[in-house]
Design a protein around this motif. Structure first.
Motif, PDB file in Angstrom:
ATOM      1  N   HIS A  44       1.020  -1.339  -0.110  1.00  0.00           N
ATOM      2  CA  HIS A  44       0.142  -0.037   0.004  1.00  0.00           C
ATOM      3  C   HIS A  44       0.869   1.251   0.085  1.00  0.00           C
ATOM      4  O   HIS A  44       0.588   2.357  -0.700  1.00  0.00           O
ATOM      5  CB  HIS A  44      -0.971   0.021   1.246  1.00  0.00           C
ATOM      6  CG  HIS A  44      -2.042  -1.143   1.455  1.00  0.00           C
ATOM      7  ND1 HIS A  44      -2.431  -1.519   2.386  1.00  0.00           N
ATOM      8  CD2 HIS A  44      -2.468  -1.984   0.190  1.00  0.00           C
ATOM      9  CE1 HIS A  44      -3.456  -2.484   1.902  1.00  0.00           C
ATOM     10  NE2 HIS A  44      -3.451  -2.693   0.758  1.00  0.00           N
ATOM     11  N   SER A  51      -8.634  11.254  -0.286  1.00  0.00           N
ATOM     12  CA  SER A  51      -9.772  10.558  -0.954  1.00  0.00           C
ATOM     13  C   SER A  51      -9.475  10.308  -2.487  1.00  0.00           C
ATOM     14  O   SER A  51      -9.879   9.116  -2.917  1.00  0.00           O
ATOM     15  CB  SER A  51     -10.995  11.527  -1.090  1.00  0.00           C
ATOM     16  OG  SER A  51     -11.122  11.803   0.360  1.00  0.00           O
ATOM     17  N   ARG A  85      -9.372   6.490  -4.135  1.00  0.00           N
ATOM     18  CA  ARG A  85     -10.316   6.165  -5.029  1.00  0.00           C
ATOM     19  C   ARG A  85      -9.383   5.487  -6.403  1.00  0.00           C
ATOM     20  O   ARG A  85      -9.772   4.581  -6.923  1.00  0.00           O
ATOM     21  CB  ARG A  85     -10.952   7.379  -5.783  1.00  0.00           C
ATOM     22  CG  ARG A  85     -12.259   7.851  -4.892  1.00  0.00           C
ATOM     23  CD  ARG A  85     -13.272   8.543  -5.880  1.00  0.00           C
ATOM     24  NE  ARG A  85     -12.267  10.230  -6.096  1.00  0.00           N
ATOM     25  CZ  ARG A  85     -12.491  11.072  -5.358  1.00  0.00           C
ATOM     26  NH1 ARG A  85     -13.133  10.921  -4.064  1.00  0.00           N
ATOM     27  NH2 ARG A  85     -11.641  11.899  -5.768  1.00  0.00           N
ATOM     28  N   GLU A  86      -8.511   5.906  -6.500  1.00  0.00           N
ATOM     29  CA  GLU A  86      -7.435   5.494  -7.686  1.00  0.00           C
ATOM     30  C   GLU A  86      -6.980   3.963  -7.343  1.00  0.00           C
ATOM     31  O   GLU A  86      -6.856   3.122  -7.945  1.00  0.00           O
ATOM     32  CB  GLU A  86      -6.091   6.331  -7.795  1.00  0.00           C
ATOM     33  CG  GLU A  86      -5.054   5.942  -8.627  1.00  0.00           C
ATOM     34  CD  GLU A  86      -5.591   6.177 -10.087  1.00  0.00           C
ATOM     35  OE1 GLU A  86      -4.885   5.652 -11.134  1.00  0.00           O
ATOM     36  OE2 GLU A  86      -6.524   7.105 -10.338  1.00  0.00           O
ATOM     37  N   SER A 142      -8.572   1.914  -4.993  1.00  0.00           N
ATOM     38  CA  SER A 142      -9.788   1.259  -4.397  1.00  0.00           C
ATOM     39  C   SER A 142      -9.527   0.623  -3.210  1.00  0.00           C
ATOM     40  O   SER A 142      -9.366  -0.652  -2.864  1.00  0.00           O
ATOM     41  CB  SER A 142      -9.930  -0.062  -5.544  1.00  0.00           C
ATOM     42  OG  SER A 142     -10.481   0.611  -6.749  1.00  0.00           O
ATOM     43  N   LEU A 143      -9.031   1.597  -2.174  1.00  0.00           N
ATOM     44  CA  LEU A 143      -8.471   1.228  -1.096  1.00  0.00           C
ATOM     45  C   LEU A 143      -9.276   2.025   0.112  1.00  0.00           C
ATOM     46  O   LEU A 143      -9.512   3.202  -0.270  1.00  0.00           O
ATOM     47  CB  LEU A 143      -7.094   1.366  -0.690  1.00  0.00           C
ATOM     48  CG  LEU A 143      -6.100   0.360  -1.338  1.00  0.00           C
ATOM     49  CD1 LEU A 143      -4.663   0.736  -1.046  1.00  0.00           C
ATOM     50  CD2 LEU A 143      -6.428  -1.211  -0.827  1.00  0.00           C
TER      51      LEU A 143
END
Length: 279
Positions: A16, A34, A38-39, A41-42
């Motif tokens: 991560h 944020s 979103r980029e 998906s976490l």
């Protein structure tokens, strides 16, 4: 049947962190938690912990003390360490500075790194208000003027090898390949490449290959109105800078060899941001 191994929590956390660093490094502007979440998906909380780790290690910084992030000091230090491995980076400075002072235009040197070009030195000219070349910029050999200059100076066998590599990794369009092949023909005919710059209307750029022991080592590039259209000639100052650099290289060719020359170019694959600029 054996079960597929799962990543440990430690490995997942490390992944991560590196994923977040990749997103920040590829972004064209500072990004918030944020957006990065979103980029990737976490969950935002997972991304926030990764960003704190990167910030504490100076890999990223908060942009103007905001909640958005950009690359920090550590990537720049690593970039400089890489560039310093090329002896040409140290020697090119005076010739580039003289060329920039005489022409008023920005001059740079990009070396060959496998099937890529890597910009290792830049001197900004007094006329340059728009074109800011960054040290460490990397592009495939068909994508920008410095890289196309290098590609044109390769042997026919190496050019064929490059296109096989490019088809596997970059999927160049027919128009991109046609433009690169036209640039190669012009460079081989004239000894330099001159192009109108897509991002600087009315401006052009000239690229000349730098050779060592008959092999292309790098490209010398100058941006601005520096080529007389249709004349087939490059400015004397650019030619003089090329000769000065090649003279330095010829005095100790082994010193200026790429530190990565022992690697097979097909084994060097770099993940790059999309849509590299044309210059």
């Amino acid at each position: 049947m054996s079960k597929k191994p799962t990543r440990s929590a430690v490995n997942s956390s490390a992944s991560h962190v590196f994923d977040a660093l990749r997103v920040v490094s590829e972004a064209s502007e500072p990004m918030g938690v944020s957006e990065i979440a979103r980029e990737l998906s976490l969950p935002p909380s997972t991304v926030y912990r990764a960003l704190i780790t990167l910030e504490e290690s100076e890999y990223i910084d908060r942009f103007q003390a905001s909640s958005r992030y950009e690359l920090g000091a550590m990537p720049r230090l690593l970039n400089r360490a890489l560039l310093k491995r090329f002896a040409l980076q140290r020697e090119a400075g005076p010739a580039l500075r003289q060329l920039a002072d005489e022409s008023g235009e920005t001059a740079s040197v990009s070396v060959r790194l496998g099937w890529y070009s890597l910009r290792i030195a830049v001197a900004y000219g007094s006329h340059d208000f728009y074109h800011r070349d960054r040290l460490g910029e990397v592009s495939p050999l068909h994508a920008t003027l410095p890289s196309r200059t290098i590609l044109a100076a390769l042997s026919a066998d190496d050019i064929a090898r490059y296109w096989r590599f490019a088809e596997r990794h970059f999927k160049p369009s027919a128009a991109e390949r046609k433009a690169a092949e036209g640039a190669a023909a012009a460079t081989q005919r004239d000894g330099f490449l001159a192009e109108i710059q897509q991002y600087s209307p009315g401006q052009s750029a000239v690229g000349m290959p730098l050779r060592s022991v008959g092999e292309v080592l790098a490209a010398l590039t100058v941006h601005g109105p520096v080529a007389r259209s249709g004349s087939g000639l490059a400015p004397a100052s650019v030619t003089a800078a090329r000769k000065a650099l090649e003279s330095i290289i010829a005095a100790a060719p082994e010193r200026f060899a790429s530190p990565f020359a022992h690697l097979d170019p097909d084994d060097i694959y770099l993940r790059l941001p999309p849509n590299p600029r044309g210059a």
